[in-house]
Design a protein around this motif. Sequence first.
Motif, short mmCIF file in Angstrom:
data_model
loop_
_atom_site.label_atom_id
_atom_site.label_comp_id
_atom_site.label_asym_id
_atom_site.label_seq_id
_atom_site.Cartn_x
_atom_site.Cartn_y
_atom_site.Cartn_z
N GLY A 15 9.21 3.30 1.51
CA GLY A 15 9.76 2.06 2.02
C GLY A 15 9.78 1.00 0.94
N GLU A 16 10.09 -0.22 1.33
CA GLU A 16 10.31 -1.28 0.35
C GLU A 16 9.16 -1.43 -0.63
OE1 GLU A 16 13.02 -4.48 -0.88
OE2 GLU A 16 13.16 -2.59 0.23
N GLY A 17 7.92 -1.58 -0.12
CA GLY A 17 6.78 -1.74 -1.00
C GLY A 17 6.51 -0.50 -1.83
N GLY A 18 6.58 0.67 -1.20
CA GLY A 18 6.29 1.93 -1.87
C GLY A 18 7.23 2.25 -3.01
N LYS A 19 8.52 2.11 -2.75
CA LYS A 19 9.48 2.48 -3.79
C LYS A 19 9.42 1.52 -4.97
CE LYS A 19 13.33 0.22 -1.38
NZ LYS A 19 14.37 0.48 -0.37
N TYR A 20 9.27 0.22 -4.69
CA TYR A 20 9.19 -0.72 -5.81
C TYR A 20 7.93 -0.50 -6.65
CZ TYR A 20 13.31 -3.53 -5.00
OH TYR A 20 14.61 -3.97 -4.92
N LEU A 21 6.83 -0.13 -5.99
CA LEU A 21 5.61 0.17 -6.74
C LEU A 21 5.80 1.43 -7.57
CD1 LEU A 21 2.72 -0.76 -7.29
CD2 LEU A 21 1.98 0.68 -5.37
N ALA A 22 6.46 2.44 -7.01
CA ALA A 22 6.75 3.68 -7.75
C ALA A 22 7.60 3.38 -8.97
CB ALA A 22 7.44 4.68 -6.84
N TRP A 23 8.67 2.64 -8.79
CA TRP A 23 9.55 2.31 -9.91
C TRP A 23 8.82 1.47 -10.97
CZ3 TRP A 23 13.86 0.24 -6.15
CH2 TRP A 23 14.42 1.32 -5.45
N HIS A 24 8.01 0.52 -10.53
CA HIS A 24 7.29 -0.35 -11.47
C HIS A 24 6.29 0.44 -12.31
CE1 HIS A 24 4.90 -3.62 -13.06
NE2 HIS A 24 3.82 -3.12 -12.47
N LEU A 25 5.44 1.23 -11.65
CA LEU A 25 4.41 1.96 -12.38
C LEU A 25 5.01 3.03 -13.28
CD1 LEU A 25 1.71 2.34 -9.57
CD2 LEU A 25 1.78 0.67 -11.45
N ALA A 26 6.02 3.73 -12.76
CA ALA A 26 6.65 4.79 -13.56
C ALA A 26 7.36 4.21 -14.78
CB ALA A 26 7.63 5.57 -12.71
N SER A 27 7.97 3.04 -14.63
CA SER A 27 8.65 2.42 -15.76
C SER A 27 7.69 1.97 -16.84
CB SER A 27 9.49 1.23 -15.27
OG SER A 27 8.65 0.18 -14.81
N GLN A 28 6.38 1.85 -16.49
CA GLN A 28 5.35 1.53 -17.47
C GLN A 28 4.82 2.78 -18.17
OE1 GLN A 28 2.37 -0.66 -15.18
NE2 GLN A 28 3.25 -2.59 -15.92
N GLY A 29 5.40 3.93 -17.86
CA GLY A 29 5.01 5.18 -18.50
C GLY A 29 3.96 5.96 -17.76
N LYS A 30 3.65 5.55 -16.55
CA LYS A 30 2.66 6.27 -15.75
C LYS A 30 3.30 7.42 -14.99
CE LYS A 30 -0.38 2.32 -15.53
NZ LYS A 30 0.38 1.59 -16.57
N LYS A 31 2.53 8.45 -14.74
CA LYS A 31 3.01 9.61 -13.99
C LYS A 31 2.83 9.34 -12.52
CE LYS A 31 2.51 14.65 -13.61
NZ LYS A 31 1.73 15.86 -14.05
N VAL A 32 3.94 9.18 -11.82
CA VAL A 32 3.91 8.73 -10.44
C VAL A 32 4.62 9.74 -9.54
CG1 VAL A 32 4.63 6.91 -8.84
CG2 VAL A 32 3.91 6.33 -11.17
N ALA A 33 3.98 10.05 -8.42
CA ALA A 33 4.61 10.87 -7.38
C ALA A 33 4.82 10.00 -6.15
CB ALA A 33 3.74 12.08 -7.03
N ASN A 34 6.05 9.89 -5.68
CA ASN A 34 6.37 9.16 -4.46
C ASN A 34 6.74 10.17 -3.38
OD1 ASN A 34 8.55 6.29 -3.73
ND2 ASN A 34 6.85 7.17 -2.59
N ILE A 35 5.87 10.28 -2.39
CA ILE A 35 6.05 11.27 -1.32
C ILE A 35 6.80 10.64 -0.16
CG2 ILE A 35 4.83 12.80 0.28
CD1 ILE A 35 2.42 12.63 -1.69
N GLU A 36 7.83 11.30 0.31
CA GLU A 36 8.63 10.80 1.44
C GLU A 36 9.02 11.98 2.33
OE1 GLU A 36 10.29 9.15 4.25
OE2 GLU A 36 9.70 7.71 2.69
N ASP A 37 8.72 11.87 3.63
CA ASP A 37 8.99 13.01 4.51
C ASP A 37 10.34 12.93 5.22
OD1 ASP A 37 8.13 10.92 6.17
OD2 ASP A 37 7.38 12.31 7.69
N LYS A 38 10.98 11.77 5.24
CA LYS A 38 12.22 11.65 6.01
C LYS A 38 13.38 11.12 5.17
CE LYS A 38 10.18 11.10 10.62
NZ LYS A 38 8.74 11.19 10.25
N ARG A 39 13.41 9.83 4.98
CA ARG A 39 14.59 9.19 4.38
C ARG A 39 14.20 8.47 3.11
NH1 ARG A 39 14.24 8.45 9.77
NH2 ARG A 39 15.90 9.36 11.06
N LEU A 40 14.79 8.88 1.99
CA LEU A 40 14.48 8.27 0.71
C LEU A 40 14.85 6.79 0.74
CD1 LEU A 40 13.43 8.95 -2.13
CD2 LEU A 40 15.82 9.19 -2.84
#
Length: 496
Positions: A15-40
Amino acid sequence: MSTPEQYDAIIIGSGEGGKYLAWHLASQGKKVANIEDKRLGGACPNIACLPSKNVIHSAKVASFFQRGAEFGIVHGKWHVDMEAVSARRQRMIDGLRDMHLNNYAKSKAEIVMGFGRFLAEKTVEVALNAGGTRTLRSDYIFLDTGSRATIDPIAGLAESAPMTHIEALELTILPEHLLVLGGGFIGLELAQAMRRFGSNVTIVERNPTLVHREDPDVTEALHQLFADEGIDIVTNASVTRVEGTSGKSVIVHLGDGARLEGTHLLVATGRTPNTQNMGLDLVGIKTTPSGHFQVNDRLETTAPGVWAMGDSAGSPHFTHISFDDFRIIRDNLAGANRTTKNRHVPSVTFTDPELSHVGLTENEAKKQGTAYRLGKIPMAAALRTRTLDETRGFMKVLIAPDDRILGFTALGPGVGELLPVIQLAMSADLPYTAVHNLILTHPTLSEGFINLFNTAQRNPHSNQTQANHSIPTNGRATSDPLSQQGTHATKWPPHA
């Protein structure tokens, strides 16, 4: 248990908070897994906020056809093509999905499609949608699992296969008679849209009024709006039983013996957080009585190294609040000490006209014993509304004895766009005069602030709650009489 794959961060939910956190941390070079069971991307771009406003706008266009003569437009026969309405919505969703996929690719955050649950401390198992499982581990886990429409335990309700907002937005045929359970904002938005497309609509509300927590003038105005549009409203209604199948024929039985018959049934009576079957007890994550993840004002759960955000954390159920949850967590990971305390929560209900609000309502101020002066004008006093032929509604503002803005509410065309200037003044503790003394473009809706604040001028003899509906000679005003109505900071470790 297989050897877990190691990540710098695991985020369950996109969701809004989750995806932005995933994009932010991953763009800093961190290895990030964003798990989603239904709708990206979560509910907002797929089945909620944006799709609903897309359909609501189509309904607005339909209303313009109905009002054509009012604007001097002569037109012949016309009809609503629900398949085309749905296709327009889907085109937007497809574009948004492409945008999300591009953001994941650009940031290098990994998408893992499946259902995530805790196996042990810092360890998550994902039941993959494509089959099989993966086991992931991280010292930092974030939960953004969202919420879903509540289906109350009413006899026959679940068996009737009622629509939620998801199915309602996917309709390709027009309901002959739509019964809406719930007079909250989701119910109201969809009820009005379907009525404008041509459905007969009945709203069934358990409380004495629609949007019952709002101020009386708001509820009264919405009742009148819906009555004028031919929507039937049944309040103080206790639903005891439901018969039939939504989409064919359905009967809603009420506690007073009355029965309502329709072809389709929409349930919009509240939201249930998606926090079940996640193995929370294995890692010590507690939930509240309402089922939300229990968090402190830094959005930390009761398990070390686990945060939660958005609907599932019990934050106000708005996409923009989930985004602010992300910003709080992001900043605190970098060493800040931000909290959710005392933040302003703006809201817009996309009925037509819109209802916008931020800060205290009159109901809340009176309950708290907070002194205020009231300024209020009809929307017609903002002359832009006359050029649009959209004069229904009002603006009102609550002013503190020290001239700070305590709250603002407006019912009118596009009034959601008025909120930022009020929020800025409130967040900076500016007096209302900081807005009142601006040179505001004519003719715009924001120009209405001048007349609005004119009605809330300081009375030097009293700081008691009052309403002043006169316009003083100082400050600009129209000659129109209508205008006179009135825990600790968590540092993110260096990436190895």
